[in-house]
Motif scaffolding. Sequence first.
Motif, PDB file in Angstrom:
ATOM      1  N   GLY A   1      -3.336  10.505   2.523  1.00  0.00           N
ATOM      2  CA  GLY A   1      -4.281   9.872   3.418  1.00  0.00           C
ATOM      3  C   GLY A   1      -5.063   8.699   2.630  1.00  0.00           C
TER       4      GLY A   1
ATOM      5  N   LYS B   1      -5.121   5.180   0.957  1.00  0.00           N
ATOM      6  CA  LYS B   1      -4.202   4.069   0.651  1.00  0.00           C
ATOM      7  C   LYS B   1      -4.404   3.319  -0.557  1.00  0.00           C
ATOM      8  CE  LYS B   1      -3.551   3.090   5.636  1.00  0.00           C
ATOM      9  NZ  LYS B   1      -3.903   2.012   6.650  1.00  0.00           N
TER      10      LYS B   1
ATOM     11  N   GLN C   1       0.885  -1.213  -0.250  1.00  0.00           N
ATOM     12  CA  GLN C   1      -0.063   0.010  -0.249  1.00  0.00           C
ATOM     13  C   GLN C   1       0.716   1.241   0.042  1.00  0.00           C
ATOM     14  OE1 GLN C   1      -2.580  -0.330   3.466  1.00  0.00           O
ATOM     15  NE2 GLN C   1      -4.259  -1.398   2.010  1.00  0.00           N
ATOM     16  N   GLU C   2       0.348   2.312  -0.650  1.00  0.00           N
ATOM     17  CA  GLU C   2       1.217   3.634  -0.914  1.00  0.00           C
ATOM     18  C   GLU C   2       0.076   4.533  -0.385  1.00  0.00           C
ATOM     19  OE1 GLU C   2       3.259   6.171  -4.069  1.00  0.00           O
ATOM     20  OE2 GLU C   2       2.585   4.361  -4.667  1.00  0.00           O
ATOM     21  N   ASN C   3       0.513   5.416   0.589  1.00  0.00           N
ATOM     22  CA  ASN C   3      -0.207   6.447   1.168  1.00  0.00           C
ATOM     23  C   ASN C   3      -0.151   7.713   0.408  1.00  0.00           C
ATOM     24  OD1 ASN C   3      -1.722   8.297   2.584  1.00  0.00           O
ATOM     25  ND2 ASN C   3      -1.048   7.379   4.630  1.00  0.00           N
TER      26      ASN C   3
ATOM     27  N   SER D   1      -5.209   1.619  -8.576  1.00  0.00           N
ATOM     28  CA  SER D   1      -5.331   2.767  -8.034  1.00  0.00           C
ATOM     29  C   SER D   1      -6.074   4.033  -8.703  1.00  0.00           C
ATOM     30  CB  SER D   1      -3.536   3.269  -7.920  1.00  0.00           C
ATOM     31  OG  SER D   1      -2.891   2.283  -7.412  1.00  0.00           O
TER      32      SER D   1
END
Length: 246
Positions: A90, A92, A85-87, A141
């Motif tokens: 805020g 994810k 996961q990439e933030n 995404s």
Amino acid sequence: MLGIMKARLVGATRGHALLKKKSDALTVQFRQILKKIVSTKESMGEIMKTSSFSLTEAKYVAGENIKHVVLENVQNASLKVRSRQENVAGVKLPKFEYFTEGETKNDLTGLARGGQQVQQCRAAYVKAIEVLVELASLQTSFLTLDEAIKTTNRRVNALENVVKPRLENTISYIKGELDELEREDFFRLKKIQGYKKREIERQLAEAKLFAEEQVAEKVSLRKGVSINSAHNMLSAAREKDEDIIF
């Protein structure tokens, strides 16, 4: 109550500004991902065409039975996919990446004939898997960001068009009521002051009348005349000399 409403308005204003910045950041990331999806899809067509052509070459050189030979030599997948996961502001976002686990068991496949074409076909499909994994990551995404942007924009619009105007109207109403109460208090104080002034004047007039009655009684007793005659004598004396002091 006014202080509470003002504090809520300040909080709503700050929240609106933060959500607006978050929406802008997500929109920038959304556009970048969209560009990557377009370029990846454009390259994917060429890569899939190359890999299919390589498979056709391998079948032509090594024979149609090469497919079954490869499947028999493979027990476990050597290329696997994992997620992380990439933030982003805020939110994810899921990311997929492929990795190699273990050793390839079919290095000797096609040793009799067509070995080079088989290895070229394998390399082409490895490249195709890499592009497919990247595309899957970008599209996932993309959908996640799209939903997050819609939710954030709904909150921004709610704060801007519903919450803030309602709080501002409430504050204006409270201020108007407080001003009205202040005017009523001022009018009440003026009325009280006028009443007190009239009461003082009445008391002074009564005291003056009482003093005159006392003086008139003394004059009546001293001169042996009636009270009315004493009042007349005092009135005549005041008209004659305004500075007389009793």
